[in-house]
Each structure stands twice: as C-alpha cells, then as structure tokens.
Write an enzyme that holds these catalytic residues in place. Structure first.
Site, PDB file in Angstrom:
ATOM      1  N   SER A 102      13.341 -38.422  15.339  1.00  0.00           N
ATOM      2  CA  SER A 102      12.577 -39.612  16.134  1.00  0.00           C
ATOM      3  C   SER A 102      11.222 -39.581  15.946  1.00  0.00           C
ATOM      4  O   SER A 102      10.368 -40.404  16.255  1.00  0.00           O
ATOM      5  CB  SER A 102      13.147 -39.796  17.769  1.00  0.00           C
ATOM      6  OG  SER A 102      14.388 -40.284  17.585  1.00  0.00           O
ATOM      7  N   ALA A 166      29.957 -40.107  12.639  1.00  0.00           N
ATOM      8  CA  ALA A 166      29.341 -38.804  12.481  1.00  0.00           C
ATOM      9  C   ALA A 166      28.932 -37.969  13.388  1.00  0.00           C
ATOM     10  O   ALA A 166      28.656 -36.526  13.176  1.00  0.00           O
ATOM     11  CB  ALA A 166      28.415 -38.828  11.084  1.00  0.00           C
TER      12      ALA A 166
END
Length: 400
Positions: A102, A166
């Site tokens: 991020s 995932a």
C-alpha cells in the site's frame, strides 16, 4: 480497543510469519558515514547501532528477514538481519527488492495531485464525472463520492480485497496466486457490496479507493497509472529500482523470500511468487529501501507537488481503524501522520503476502527511513510484539 482487536482490524498493515532459522546480520554505512544520534535517542547510540539492534530484535521476535535504511539528508545508513531464504539460510540482502504494497498509494496520490495542480481534475469532482457507471449499484453512487474522499479513505467503498480467494488461505493462495485482475474487475467486485457509510461521514481503509484512483489517472491522462508514475516520479527522482511488474509474478535478484502464516497456528507459506495485479494501483509496486527513502525525502521536502497540493496532501482526518496501533494516527491524501515523541512523521505502511513495509519522513523532509519485513504473522501475540517493536524503532530512527 484491545490489542487483539487492533491486530485483527489492521490486518492489511501487518500479518507476520514466525521463522526459526537463524541468520547473519550486517550493518553498513554508505557515503559519508554515520554520526552520533541526537540527544534523546536511546542511550545516545549511533543510527547504525539503533537500526541494527532494532532489526535484530524483529528477527528475534519471529521475522525471518528484515532490512532497513535511514537517509539523513545525504548520509545513508543501512542494515539487515536474518535470512533471505529459510531453506538455504542465505543472508538477507542489504538493499534487495520487495513488494511495497500500500505504499504504492502515496505514488498514485501524488500523480493525481499533480493533475489537480495542472487544472486537469478537481479534488471535489464527483467520481461519476470521470468514471460514469463505475461506482454504482447496491447503494453505491459515484455522484456523491469525490476524488478527495477516494484518496482519503472517506468514500465508504467496500474493500474488494476481502473477496479475493488468493488471500483467504494457504490452499487458495497456491491455487489462485497467478490470477490476473484489472482495476475495473476489482472495483466491480466491491460494488457487489453496499457502502460501509455515507461518503464523507467516516473513515475506513479500503483498497478499492486506490483502484478507482488508478482508473482516474488513466481517464484523465490517457495513460495507465504506472506510465504516469514513471514519467512524473520515478524518472525525475532517478528511482531506477522501482517499477510495476504487471503480471510478472517473480522479483528481481537480490531479494528475500516472503513468508505468510494464513491463520494462527498455521504453517509458513512461501508467498514470494505472486501476481501483483491483485492490488494493482492500490499496492502493486516493487522497490528497494534506497529508492523509497529518496521518494519519501522528496515528499517531505515538497519536490513533487506545488504548495497548494502539498497542503491538500496533508489535510488529515482521524484514522479510526489505526488507533489501536497508536492513538492520534491520521490520514491525509495517500499519506499518514504518525505522532511520536519528537512531534510526528509523515508515513505509509504496505503489505503484500509475506512482505510488509513501513516508510516515514520528518516534516521537513531531511530524514527518512524505510523498514522492510519479509514475513507476515497471524498469531496475535507475536504479531503485536512485532508491531510494537517496529513502531518503537521507527520513533528512534525518525527522532534520531
């Protein structure tokens, strides 16, 4: 908020993996050398000593490998601890590549703010004006969500990361780690959920916001967001080791393997090979500690934005979900304010499976630091200990 609750609510910040393998350690000073730490630093130790001791502590708490770098104007101090590979025992590289997660958001926000400064888009423009029909359905309405709210995480948009197979378990990771996604697909996934709150009324961290931001960059410029990041940030700052790999699932050498524990008590899973389109403009960049400290110094010193846009970047709101990490953490436009004993620093955190980053800079831009941990842990107790030690290390390095 309890410590356990804080760890649970900030899973995107850190999920560390315990690793029992011992490794070699190294501290290195590049360039002009290292001076003594300023008064107020623990025991007046040098930056090199503080950094190395902190990384060794993190390794001792269960992080398989860690590296860090401090840039104090032109003086650079780097260190590493632990191993790059639990199987071979090879040492962690001193300045290896890693997925910055991020922390990508700060790059994307800077690009959009540059476009604002050029008069090409407005912070208070509704998303619907630029991306008609994209933020729509199940109570979502792009007419009432602005560019500013997307960048500041006050949009209320559901985080599509929560629906990605995932990231749910070790088995699903191995089955889906090569899946390809586009920003539009991921935003469409988020639109299957109602907004968390009315735009502008609360704060909640959501990767969907920066998937929308990446789409805005393309709509305004006609170029994909990585192209604009490269031309507007990477090339001017000579950040030659930062890039978006697209569907490429591997990392260049040198790098440390990433390990993730998907559930408390679960096994360690090597998550190094992974398609980063799963986060794209919300978290897909690859970089090094050297490049990131230079980027954060440029952010802090105002090299990348005009004064008006710098002021907008630093307009913050209380980051409600992060108060369990440290009271007073606030969020601006793709940047965080973390209070500390010497005032505070501008910063961002990043996490991809098995890899986590913490980058920060002093308000004047003179001193920046980047810490990278090559593991994510799910056991609440050890994860909390790692977060607390990392935050203490950040304070010691920033306050110097």
């Amino acid at each position: 908020m309890s410590t356990r609750s804080a760890v649970h609510r900030t899973v995107r910040w850190r999920r560390f993996v315990a690793a029992a393998t011992a490794g070699t350690v190294l501290a290195a000073t590049i360039g002009a050398g290292v001076g003594s730490a300023a008064p107020g630093a623990p025991e007046h130790r040098s930056t090199a000593t503080v950094l190395q001791h902190g990384l060794d502590d993190l390794h001792g708490l269960g992080v398989s490998g860690a590296q860090g770098l401090v840039r104090d104007e032109g003086r650079v101090t780097a260190a590493r601890s632990g191993v790059a590979d639990r199987d071979t025992g090879a040492p962690m590289p001193i300045d290896g590549y890693f997925r910055i997660g991020s922390t990508t958001k700060t790059f994307v926000s800077v690009v959009l703010l540059q476009l604002v400064g050029e008069g090409r888009i407005g912070l208070d423009d509704p998303i619907e004006r630029w991306l008609p029909g994209v933020v729509d359905g199940n109570g979502n309405d792009g007419r009432h969500v602005t560019v500013r709210q997307v960048l500041q995480h006050t949009s209320g948009l559901y985080d599509s990361t929560g629906d990605l197979a995932a990231l749910q378990s070790a088995d699903e990771f191995l089955a889906h780690r090569f899946d390809h996604y586009t920003e539009a697909q991921l935003v469409t996934t988020a639109m299957q959920h109602p907004p968390l709150f009315a735009a502008g009324t609360q704060w909640s961290y959501s990767n969907t916001n920066y998937l929308v931001a990446g789409m805005l960059v393309e709509r305004v410029t006609g170029h994909r967001w990585p192209t604009e990041v490269r031309s507007r940030i990477l090339l001017p700052l000579h950040l030659t080791h930062t890039f978006y790999p697209g569907d490429r699932p591997t990392l260049p050498q040198p790098h440390g393997q990433g390990y993730r524990q998907f559930a408390p008590g679960g096994p360690l899973v090597d998550t190094t090979v992974f398609n980063p389109t799963v986060t794209a403009s919300a978290g897909g960049l690859v970089s090094t500690t050297t490049d990131l400290t230079r980027f954060w110094q440029a952010i802090g010193s105002g090299q990348l934005l005009r004064p008006g846009q710098m002021a907008e970047l630093r307009q913050t709101v209380l980051a409600d979900g992060f108060q369990g990490i440290r009271p007073g953490i606030r969020y601006g436009l793709g940047i965080m304010w973390i209070p500390n004993r010497c005032g505070g620093s501008w910063a961002h955190v990043g996490s991809m499976p098995g890899m986590s980053t913490l980058a920060a800079v002093t308000p004047d831009g003179h001193r920046s630091t980047v810490l990278y941990l090559a593991t994510e842990l799910a056991d609440p107790g050890p994860a909390t200990a790692v977060i607390e030690r990392e935050m203490a290390l950040l304070d010691d390095l920033i306050c110097g």
